[in-house]
Design an enzyme around this catalytic site. Structure first.
Site, short mmCIF file in Angstrom:
data_model
loop_
_atom_site.label_atom_id
_atom_site.label_comp_id
_atom_site.label_asym_id
_atom_site.label_seq_id
_atom_site.Cartn_x
_atom_site.Cartn_y
_atom_site.Cartn_z
N ARG A 16 -4.45 -14.29 -15.43
CA ARG A 16 -3.60 -14.05 -16.47
C ARG A 16 -2.17 -13.98 -14.95
O ARG A 16 -1.48 -13.63 -15.42
CB ARG A 16 -3.58 -13.06 -17.90
N LYS A 23 -5.83 -11.24 -7.83
CA LYS A 23 -5.45 -9.95 -8.77
C LYS A 23 -5.96 -8.30 -8.04
O LYS A 23 -4.44 -8.27 -7.74
CB LYS A 23 -5.70 -10.35 -9.86
N TYR A 366 24.42 -5.84 20.52
CA TYR A 366 23.27 -6.49 19.85
C TYR A 366 22.33 -5.75 21.64
O TYR A 366 22.78 -6.50 22.86
CB TYR A 366 22.80 -8.25 20.28
N ASN A 386 18.87 -10.95 27.38
CA ASN A 386 17.41 -10.42 27.59
C ASN A 386 16.69 -11.17 27.46
O ASN A 386 15.72 -11.31 28.06
CB ASN A 386 16.93 -9.46 26.34
N TYR A 387 17.15 -12.93 27.69
CA TYR A 387 15.98 -13.76 27.20
C TYR A 387 16.57 -14.97 27.37
O TYR A 387 17.43 -15.94 27.53
CB TYR A 387 16.11 -13.27 25.30
N ALA A 423 35.78 -4.45 30.18
CA ALA A 423 35.62 -5.84 29.42
C ALA A 423 35.85 -7.40 29.03
O ALA A 423 35.90 -7.54 30.60
CB ALA A 423 37.33 -4.84 28.22
C1 UD1 Z 1 -11.73 -4.74 -19.76
C2 UD1 Z 1 -12.77 -4.50 -20.46
C3 UD1 Z 1 -12.13 -3.67 -22.33
C4 UD1 Z 1 -10.72 -2.46 -21.41
C5 UD1 Z 1 -9.71 -3.28 -20.58
C6 UD1 Z 1 -9.46 -1.86 -19.79
C7 UD1 Z 1 -15.08 -5.27 -20.73
C8 UD1 Z 1 -15.10 -6.25 -21.26
N1 UD1 Z 1 -13.44 -5.04 -20.96
O1 UD1 Z 1 -10.93 -5.76 -20.20
O2 UD1 Z 1 -12.65 -3.22 -22.72
O3 UD1 Z 1 -10.29 -2.20 -22.37
O4 UD1 Z 1 -10.67 -4.16 -19.07
O5 UD1 Z 1 -7.99 -2.66 -18.65
O6 UD1 Z 1 -15.46 -5.05 -20.11
N2 UD1 Z 1 -14.26 -8.06 -13.47
C9 UD1 Z 1 -15.45 -8.77 -12.49
N3 UD1 Z 1 -15.61 -9.66 -12.61
C10 UD1 Z 1 -15.81 -10.29 -13.97
C11 UD1 Z 1 -14.60 -10.10 -15.43
C12 UD1 Z 1 -14.00 -9.02 -14.12
O7 UD1 Z 1 -15.47 -8.44 -11.47
O8 UD1 Z 1 -16.83 -11.12 -14.10
C13 UD1 Z 1 -13.56 -7.06 -12.74
C14 UD1 Z 1 -12.01 -7.55 -12.66
O9 UD1 Z 1 -11.64 -7.97 -11.30
C15 UD1 Z 1 -11.28 -7.12 -13.17
C16 UD1 Z 1 -12.15 -5.89 -14.14
O10 UD1 Z 1 -13.36 -6.36 -13.82
O11 UD1 Z 1 -10.97 -6.00 -11.82
C17 UD1 Z 1 -12.02 -6.05 -15.04
O12 UD1 Z 1 -11.62 -7.37 -15.90
P1 UD1 Z 1 -10.50 -8.04 -16.62
O13 UD1 Z 1 -11.01 -9.29 -17.23
O14 UD1 Z 1 -9.18 -7.68 -16.69
O15 UD1 Z 1 -10.87 -7.03 -18.07
P2 UD1 Z 1 -9.94 -6.80 -19.69
O16 UD1 Z 1 -9.90 -7.68 -20.12
O17 UD1 Z 1 -8.67 -6.27 -19.14
CA CA Z 2 -7.84 -5.83 -17.07
#
Ligand code: UD1
Ligand code: CA
Length: 459
Positions: A16, A23, A366, A386-387, A423
């Site tokens: 997103r 991200k 400068y 200088n250069y 000058a």
């Molecule tokens: C998640 C929660 C939601 C909560 C929200 C709060 C879940 C299913 N949902 O949703 O309940 O309200 O956060 O902000 O957990 N990530 C991984 N591996 C993956 C998927 C995600 O490492 O396979 C990491 C992402 O990089 C991120 C975090 O987990 O930092 C959350 O993932 P994201 O997809 O942003 O979850 P939300 O839809 O925001």
């Molecule tokens: Ca999130």
């Protein structure tokens, strides 16, 4: 003391965000989100930190460095699946595991601490950090039973009409009994709207096993904002900016327009400093007492001394002394060291130059790769040449020298103590102390010549 572990989820793609930049590396006030998270979590004395990386793994590792161990989630199958990747490092350990998303950069260390305390006191197997959101769209909802006990979390996309009305949200942060967490994760399925293994499903699984599940509701929703797109990123920036600015104001700094002042987290600002609108202060800068910054000034990794005034200017990686006057429209480039009571005026660029006490470079100059003594006056339009296209050379201007306007000082060259440069001179040779150096064509006046010239041009 019970051991504490942390799992930071930072493998998701961040679709997103619509960005090539991974991200959790998007900066909030100049620092990647995941770094904010780690810093605040670590304040709770964590024994072992594991960060789950996937997309852009190498870059994330580079940023975080020694601050964490890493596990790779090569396919992003959901937050539950992400935590399972830490199994090999944590599974058989006794202790509490805090799980935190890498995209919630605003949660404060005090809140993590309060969550740990709540979890430990209540004796729960799992404690969710929740908040009441003015607009809960997109967040997982916390579903409670008639006794107000937490039953489960339902994701926005899986929620029914009734559940969508709940405005208590899952912040994505939880404390778990470590062993219970990894056991419950085995039972998480991907039978849901997104076909993902949801970490929040662990809550219902534990509950069904008759284990105690609790929630700690933090009063400040702003802190728990999850950054999924650029709109939320700008909100995070605004909240963080306000928080930092308020901290400085409470410490005795005047910020004329806090909505238009950007101060990065590591900056130190002493009492009675005044910051005018449009200013950005970054990196490891230190601004000492009574300094006046801005309007519209950008300072990066600089020390700015007491009572110094910098207006509409840019200063980077430099030392600036006390009672210095800079700007408007000056550019202080890296490795400048500007002594007390120096004046750097409009359209002056200073680079890798030391200027001693009470010297003046007031207009349109400068000065690069130079050493300027004290009480020197550098006239308008002076250039250190200088250069030569390949190498840089040093210009030395000794104490009390006076450089006339529009001079070129072709380096390497030294202007001796107390000397004058006429000058318009182009100086190519060293000037001894106490000399006057004139290096320009002599003027001749041809009297009556102008009207002759005009007559000739008539026909
Ligand atoms: C998640 C929660 C939601 C909560 C929200 C709060 C879940 C299913 N949902 O949703 O309940 O309200 O956060 O902000 O957990 N990530 C991984 N591996 C993956 C998927 C995600 O490492 O396979 C990491 C992402 O990089 C991120 C975090 O987990 O930092 C959350 O993932 P994201 O997809 O942003 O979850 P939300 O839809 O925001
Ligand atoms: Ca999130």
């Amino acid at each position: 003391m019970t051991k504490r572990f942390a799992v930071i989820l930072a493998a998701g793609q961040g679709t997103r965000m619509k960005s090539k930049l991974y991200k959790v590396l998007h900066p909030v006030l100049g620092r990647p989100m995941v770094q904010h998270v780690l810093e605040q979590v670590n304040a709770s004395e964590i024994d072992q930190v594991v960060t789950v990386v996937g997309h852009g793994a190498e870059k994330v590792k580079e940023y975080i460095g020694d601050g964490s161990e890493f596990v790779l989630q090569s396919e992003q199958l959901g937050t539950g699946h992400a935590v399972i990747q830490a199994e090999a490092l944590l599974k058989d350990k006794d202790g509490i595991t805090i799980v935190v998303c890498g995209d919630t950069p605003l949660i404060k260390k005090e809140t993590y601490q309060a969550l740990f305390e709540h979890h430990e006191k209540s004796g729960a197997t799992a404690t969710i950090l929740t908040a009441v959101a003015p607009n809960p769209t997109g967040y997982g909802r916390v579903i409670r039973n008639e006794q107000q006990e937490v039953e489960r979390i339902v994701e926005h996309k899986d929620a029914n009409e009734q559940e969508l009305k709940v405005n208590e949200i899952n912040t994505g942060t939880y404390c778990f009994d470590n062993r219970a967490l990894f056991e419950a994760l085995q039972e998480v399925s991907n039978d849901n709207a997104q076909g993902e293994y949801y970490l929040p499903d662990v809550i219902e699984i534990l509950k069904n096993k008759e284990m105690k599940v609790s929630a700690y509701q933090t009063p400040d929703f702003d802190e728990t904002l999850g950054v999924n797109d650029r709109v939320a990123l700008s909100q995070a920036e605004r909240i963080m900016k306000r928080r930092i600015n308020e901290g400085h104001m409470r410490n005795g700094v005047t910020i004329i327009d806090p909505d238009n002042t950007y101060i990065q987290p590591d900056v130190v600002i002493e009492q009675d400093v005044v910051i005018h609108p449009g200013s950005v202060i970054k990196g490891q800068s230190v601004i000492k007492e009574n300094a006046v910054i801005g309007p519209h000034t950008e300072i990066t990794n600089c020390t700015v001394g007491e009572d110094t005034v910098i207006k509409q200017s840019v200063a980077t990686d430099s030392y600036i002394g006390q009672r210095v006057n800079i700007g408007p429209y000056a550019h202080i480039r890296p490795e400048a060291s500007i002594g007390n009571e120096v004046k750097i005026g409009n359209f002056v660029e200073i680079k890798k130059t030391k200027i001693d006490k009470n010297s003046k470079v007031s207009h349109l100059s400068y000065i690069g790769d130079a050493e300027v003594g004290s009480n020197v006056n550098v006239g308008c339009g002076t250039i250190t040449v200088n250069y030569d296209g390949k190498n840089k050379y040093l210009t030395k201007i000794e104490d009390d020298a006076f450089i006339g306007c529009n001079s070129n000082l072709i380096a390497p060259v030294t202007v001796g103590k107390g000397s004058y440069v006429a000058a318009g001179s182009t100086i190519t040779k060293d000037i001894p102390d106490d000399a006057l150096s004139v290096a320009r064509a002599r003027q001749t006046n041809k009297e009556g010549y102008a009207s002759k010239l005009k007559n000739r041009l008539k026909d």
